[in-house]
Design an enzyme around this catalytic site. Structure first.
Site, PDB file in Angstrom:
ATOM      1  NE  ARG A   1      40.835  -8.611   5.531  1.00 60.56           N
ATOM      2  CZ  ARG A   1      39.555  -8.869   5.289  1.00 60.56           C
ATOM      3  NH1 ARG A   1      38.718  -8.987   6.286  1.00 60.56           N
ATOM      4  NH2 ARG A   1      39.104  -9.003   4.059  1.00 60.56           N
TER       5      ARG A   1
ATOM      6  CB  THR B   1      44.398 -16.631   8.796  1.00 59.47           C
ATOM      7  OG1 THR B   1      45.144 -15.396   8.696  1.00 59.47           O
ATOM      8  CG2 THR B   1      45.322 -17.807   8.523  1.00 59.47           C
TER       9      THR B   1
ATOM     10  CG  ASP C   1      41.730  -4.475  -1.280  1.00 56.80           C
ATOM     11  OD1 ASP C   1      42.290  -3.402  -0.937  1.00 56.80           O
ATOM     12  OD2 ASP C   1      42.151  -5.585  -0.925  1.00 56.80           O
TER      13      ASP C   1
ATOM     14  CG  ASP D   1      44.236  -3.906  -4.018  1.00 54.87           C
ATOM     15  OD1 ASP D   1      45.380  -3.637  -3.623  1.00 54.87           O
ATOM     16  OD2 ASP D   1      43.795  -5.072  -4.089  1.00 54.87           O
TER      17      ASP D   1
HETATM   18  C1  PRP Z   1      41.974  -3.676   4.848  1.00 48.09           C
HETATM   19  C2  PRP Z   1      41.377  -2.447   5.489  1.00 48.09           C
HETATM   20  C3  PRP Z   1      41.496  -2.744   6.958  1.00 48.09           C
HETATM   21  C4  PRP Z   1      41.299  -4.241   7.000  1.00 48.09           C
HETATM   22  C5  PRP Z   1      39.898  -4.507   7.476  1.00 48.09           C
HETATM   23  O1  PRP Z   1      43.346  -3.606   4.855  1.00 48.09           O
HETATM   24  O2  PRP Z   1      42.001  -1.266   5.114  1.00 48.09           O
HETATM   25  O3  PRP Z   1      42.738  -2.383   7.527  1.00 48.09           O
HETATM   26  O4  PRP Z   1      41.462  -4.720   5.663  1.00 48.09           O
HETATM   27  O5  PRP Z   1      39.690  -5.859   7.642  1.00 48.09           O
HETATM   28  P1  PRP Z   1      39.463  -6.517   9.061  1.00 48.09           P
HETATM   29  O6  PRP Z   1      38.485  -5.662   9.800  1.00 48.09           O
HETATM   30  O7  PRP Z   1      38.894  -7.866   8.717  1.00 48.09           O
HETATM   31  O8  PRP Z   1      40.785  -6.626   9.769  1.00 48.09           O
HETATM   32  P2  PRP Z   1      44.291  -4.684   4.140  1.00 48.09           P
HETATM   33  O9  PRP Z   1      44.684  -5.733   5.112  1.00 48.09           O
HETATM   34  O10 PRP Z   1      43.647  -5.147   2.885  1.00 48.09           O
HETATM   35  O11 PRP Z   1      45.603  -3.860   3.850  1.00 48.09           O
HETATM   36  P3  PRP Z   1      45.813  -2.583   2.904  1.00 48.09           P
HETATM   37  O12 PRP Z   1      45.154  -1.418   3.592  1.00 48.09           O
HETATM   38  O13 PRP Z   1      47.301  -2.461   2.873  1.00 48.09           O
HETATM   39  O14 PRP Z   1      45.232  -2.863   1.556  1.00 48.09           O
HETATM   40  N1  URA Z   2      39.211  -4.799   3.476  1.00 48.74           N
HETATM   41  C1  URA Z   2      38.799  -4.072   2.424  1.00 48.74           C
HETATM   42  O1  URA Z   2      39.566  -3.285   1.845  1.00 48.74           O
HETATM   43  N2  URA Z   2      37.532  -4.248   1.996  1.00 48.74           N
HETATM   44  C2  URA Z   2      36.667  -5.087   2.600  1.00 48.74           C
HETATM   45  O2  URA Z   2      35.504  -5.177   2.174  1.00 48.74           O
HETATM   46  C3  URA Z   2      37.122  -5.833   3.707  1.00 48.74           C
HETATM   47  C4  URA Z   2      38.405  -5.663   4.128  1.00 48.74           C
END
Ligand code: PRP
Ligand code: URA
Length: 209
Positions: free
Chosen positions: A104, A108, A200, A203
């Site tokens: 994400r 944005t 997150d 993380d």
């Molecule tokens: C997080 C999570 C989802 C997304 C959800 O991933 O694991 O994939 O955000 O958010 P959304 O519904 O608003 O799209 P992130 O983009 O942080 O990547 P990561 O899993 O690599 O940390």
């Molecule tokens: N992605 C995450 O990992 N946590 C949230 O709360 C939203 C998006």
């Protein structure tokens, strides 16, 4: 219209509380996410079709049940969705695993695709997309669109925690996809995080940030 199922089993809710707790470190967080995914897999696969097979037990010949036809593909959305795969393949060891990489954009909040590798026969498989978090819904919507473009026909989405806004968006974009969650939380905050959520997920799983 999508069916939305909250799997409110006491073991899942107990473990989800530990997952949400900010004091829970990466090792425990990873183990708990895997355990909850395994427990949820039980419900997500409840309607898989069975067929009769004849076997010989040590006592006699018996007609028993076995999973019929449709094979399963588990498709985690990287990175965080990967944390749910271990628990699921313990229950469904014959499943193939595809990977979709999306992150994400912090400003944005729109998902950006960086990887896609799927089983070749994805169109024949019952696909279970995994991601702990369903926030705005953008990542899940894009991952499902990509899967459909590659031929997948039977897709379900499995998340730990969702925001009502994201659940609605996925239902509107992909009404043919059923959604399974351990919890639908209160809301999204102004930064796009789920409230109360768990922070997150990527993380916390991998100790980054
Ligand atoms: C997080 C999570 C989802 C997304 C959800 O991933 O694991 O994939 O955000 O958010 P959304 O519904 O608003 O799209 P992130 O983009 O942080 O990547 P990561 O899993 O690599 O940390
Ligand atoms: N992605 C995450 O990992 N946590 C949230 O709360 C939203 C998006």
């Amino acid at each position: 219209m999508s069916k939305v199922t909250q799997i409110a089993h006491p073991l899942i809710l107990h473990k989800l509380t530990l997952i949400r707790d900010r004091e829970t470190g990466s090792k425990d967080f990873r183990e708990l996410v895997e355990e909850v995914a395994m427990l949820m897999a039980y419900e997500v696969t409840r309607d898989l079709p069975l067929e009769d097979v004849e076997i010989k037990t040590p006592i006699c010949t018996a007609t028993c049940k076995k999973l019929a036809g449709k094979k399963v593909a588990i498709v985690p959305i990287l990175r965080a969705g990967l944390g749910m795969v271990g628990g699921m393949i313990k229950l469904i060891p014959a499943a193939k695993v595809g990977h979709i990489g999306l992150y994400r954009d912090e400003k944005t909040l729109k998902p950006v695709e960086y990887f896609c590798k799927l089983p070749q026969d994805i169109e024949e498989r019952e696909v279970i997309v995994t991601d702990p978090m369903l926030a705005t819904g953008g990542s899940a919507i894009d991952a499902i669109s990509l899967l459909k473009k590659k031929g997948a026909k039977h897709i379900r989405l499995m998340c730990l925690v969702g925001a009502p806004e994201g659940v609605k968006e996925v239902m509107n974009a992909h009404p043919d996809v059923d959604i399974y969650l351990a919890s639908v939380d209160e809301k999204l905050n102004e930064d796009g995080y789920i409230v109360p959520g768990l922070g997150d997920a990527g993380d916390r799983l991998y100790g980054t940030k």
